[in-house]
Enzyme design. Structure first.
Site, PDB file in Angstrom:
ATOM      1  N   LYS A   1     -25.406 -18.798 -65.072  1.00 27.40           N
ATOM      2  CA  LYS A   1     -26.187 -19.951 -65.526  1.00 27.40           C
ATOM      3  C   LYS A   1     -25.599 -20.497 -66.823  1.00 27.40           C
ATOM      4  CE  LYS A   1     -31.063 -20.983 -66.591  1.00 27.40           C
ATOM      5  NZ  LYS A   1     -32.440 -20.440 -66.535  1.00 27.40           N
TER       6      LYS A   1
ATOM      7  N   SER B   1     -35.811 -22.874 -63.651  1.00 29.52           N
ATOM      8  CA  SER B   1     -34.696 -23.645 -64.148  1.00 29.52           C
ATOM      9  C   SER B   1     -33.336 -23.208 -63.614  1.00 29.52           C
ATOM     10  CB  SER B   1     -34.674 -23.559 -65.674  1.00 29.52           C
ATOM     11  OG  SER B   1     -34.453 -22.231 -66.112  1.00 29.52           O
TER      12      SER B   1
ATOM     13  N   SER C   1     -37.980 -18.758 -64.041  1.00 31.68           N
ATOM     14  CA  SER C   1     -36.730 -19.460 -63.758  1.00 31.68           C
ATOM     15  C   SER C   1     -35.767 -18.746 -62.822  1.00 31.68           C
ATOM     16  CB  SER C   1     -36.006 -19.780 -65.057  1.00 31.68           C
ATOM     17  OG  SER C   1     -36.575 -20.934 -65.612  1.00 31.68           O
TER      18      SER C   1
HETATM   19  N1  GLN Z   1     -40.637 -23.443 -65.549  1.00 27.38           N
HETATM   20  C1  GLN Z   1     -40.813 -22.648 -66.713  1.00 27.38           C
HETATM   21  C2  GLN Z   1     -40.710 -23.473 -67.955  1.00 27.38           C
HETATM   22  O1  GLN Z   1     -40.398 -24.602 -67.842  1.00 27.38           O
HETATM   23  C3  GLN Z   1     -39.873 -21.509 -66.679  1.00 27.38           C
HETATM   24  C4  GLN Z   1     -38.684 -21.609 -67.516  1.00 27.38           C
HETATM   25  C5  GLN Z   1     -37.860 -20.381 -67.546  1.00 27.38           C
HETATM   26  O2  GLN Z   1     -38.228 -19.340 -67.006  1.00 27.38           O
HETATM   27  N2  GLN Z   1     -36.743 -20.466 -68.237  1.00 27.38           N
HETATM   28  O3  GLN Z   1     -40.958 -23.006 -69.021  1.00 27.38           O
END
Ligand code: GLN
Length: 475
Positions: A78, A153, A177
């Site tokens: 990532k 994400s 994410s």
């Molecule tokens: N969707 C969650 C957020 O926007 C998760 C983000 C993550 O785990 N990095 O915070």
């Protein structure tokens, strides 16, 4: 011929038996990447030249019988995780040109085990999002239906594994994410316990929740990757100082019937998709037929997880993202005064969602509001943790849907921030409590979209999660 659905274990066997070489395997990944990435947009940076060199070096080692656990296996990382000498942007323009001089500890460990780096994957900017539409480099599309999102994400990582552009990916999970895109793309994704893996070199989002974990095509691969990645790191004071369990060996330990908790709150949420519920409930029936005991449990504070998460995460975000000011790293927009330079660099370098979080977080932490929002959220977080502590007296694991719905349409939720935040409703609680959560694919909707089931374990008890999931997937 290299099969598309190859796991790490199968690929390693193929390499050692000389059925194919790492050069061939890596070529194969790039063939898929070249065919599919233009429309799916999974990669930020592609490292074809260095990857082919690494694959050749891997073949040389294999020929000499000197291979390590991941020798010659193509993987992706990532873009919010630092890779030495390779652009790492977090999919935000403010770091468009940032080339880290070091590898994150997890990347260094995976590379020392011989894996071949295919490239860096697209994500929501600095991990902020649940659909990958907050990337400043365009959304990542779902390989099962390109009109749908990949999840976020870590959408690029999920797509790279689901399509075979890489055999596994290393990603970050703060509030879902890894698990949510894994469920949207039909692969396995683990958020490890807080403190199990080093976050050194991972762009911080919310430091009291951030974790780094693997995305792969089988439970056995996840266990193997965790064995390589996990452990104490003197560069990350939050890592647990103990020995990493023998995850892979434990997979084949004799079958033990477990007490599995099914939390009511995870099946009664408003807006839950019926088909998703049915598919997960069917998988739960299957758990029972494997000899485990199912118990209905209640986690009453679940309904506060999203409000608590979206106070605490922006608060920590607003502090962590302060370091990105156009002076120390990345892209600078020159203003008339120093203040203008900060403001213009940040205005151009962050997407809307990141700005929103910085503002909410700064507000929640400011004098006069701190007690009402931040401190209150911390107190509710403790209650939420106590919910889990209580049920874990009676059960060994919890099983839930990973997400209330399958992949949604690109653009469907971008104008409704709250609807987007609700996508994390089943992922955020385990994150707030620091617990491990593994998303496993359990079926597809009639429209062909994958559905994931989340297995939540006790803190630092990934072994039980793996053992349980492995036995389910094998038989
Ligand atoms: N969707 C969650 C957020 O926007 C998760 C983000 C993550 O785990 N990095 O915070």
């Amino acid at each position: 011929m290299i099969p598309r659905e190859l796991t790490i274990q199968e690929a390693s066997a193929g390499l050692q038996k000389k059925v194919f070489s790492s050069v061939e395997l890596t070529h194969h990944c790039f063939d898929i990447l070249k065919k599919k990435n233009a429309s799916l947009n999974a990669f930020m940076t592609v490292c074809e030249e260095s990857a082919m060199g690494e694959a050749q070096a891997a073949d040389d080692l294999i020929a000499k019988g000197r291979h390590a656990r991941l020798t010659g296996i193509p993987f992706s990382v990532k873009d919010a995780i630092c890779t030495r000498g390779i652009r790492s942007t977090g999919s935000a323009k403010i770091l468009d040109t940032y080339v880290p001089p070091f590898d994150a500890t997890v990347v260094q460990k995976i590379r020392s085990a011989g894996a071949v780096l295919v490239g860096k994957t697209n994500c929501d900017a600095f991990g902020h999002g649940a659909s990958n539409e907050n990337s400043m480099y365009g959304p990542v599309r779902n390989p099962y239906d390109e009109t749908k999102v990949s999840g976020g994400s870590s959408g690029g990582s999920a797509v790279s594994v689901a399509t075979g552009m890489s055999l596994f990916s290393i990603a970050e999970d703060t509030g879902g994410s890894i698990r949510q895109p894994a469920s949207f793309c039909g692969i396995y994704g683990l958020r490890p316990s807080y403190g199990r893996n080093s976050r050194y070199g991972v762009m911080p989002m919310a430091s009291s929740l951030d974790t780094v974990g693997p995305m792969a095509r089988s439970v056995a691969d996840i266990a193997l990757l965790m064995e390589v990645m996990a452990g104490h790191d003197p560069k990350d004071a939050t890592t647990v100082n103990d020995t990493v369990p023998a995850y892979v060996k434990n997979l084949d330990a004799p079958f033990t019937p477990l007490r599995v908790g099914i939390p009511d709150e995870y099946f009664e949420t408003e807006g839950m998709d019926e088909e998703t519920r049915t598919i997960v409930l069917r998988a739960i029936d299957d758990i029972q037929s494997h000899g485990h005991t199912l118990t209905r449990v209640s986690l009453p504070y679940t309904k506060y997880a999203i409000p608590v998460y979206y106070i605490l995460v922006p608060s920590e975000d607003s502090s962590n993202l302060g370091r990105l000011d156009g002076i120390r790293y990345g892209v600078q927009k020159q203003g008339e005064t120093l203040f203008d330079t900060y403001a213009e660099s940040r205005a151009a370098g962050f997407p809307e969602e990141v700005k929103r979080r910085i503002m909410i977080g700064t507000y929640a932490l400011s004098a006069g509001y701190y007690d009402a929002y931040y401190r209150k959220a911390q107190k509710v977080r403790t209650l939420l943790c106590q919910d889990f502590d209580r049920v874990f007296h009676d059960v060994d694991l919890l099983v839930t849907p990973t997400s209330p719905f399958p992949a949604f349409g690109v653009g469907e939720k971008t104008h409704d921030v709250l609807a987007m935040y609700l996508a994390d409703i089943f992922a955020a609680p385990a994150s707030l409590a620091g617990l491990p959560g593994l998303s496993v694919p359990v079926g597809n909707t009639k429209g062909g979209l994958p559905v994931g089931m989340q297995i939540i374990g006790k803190r630092l008890d990934e072994s039980t999660v793996f053992h349980f999931a492995h036995h389910l997937s094998l038989t």
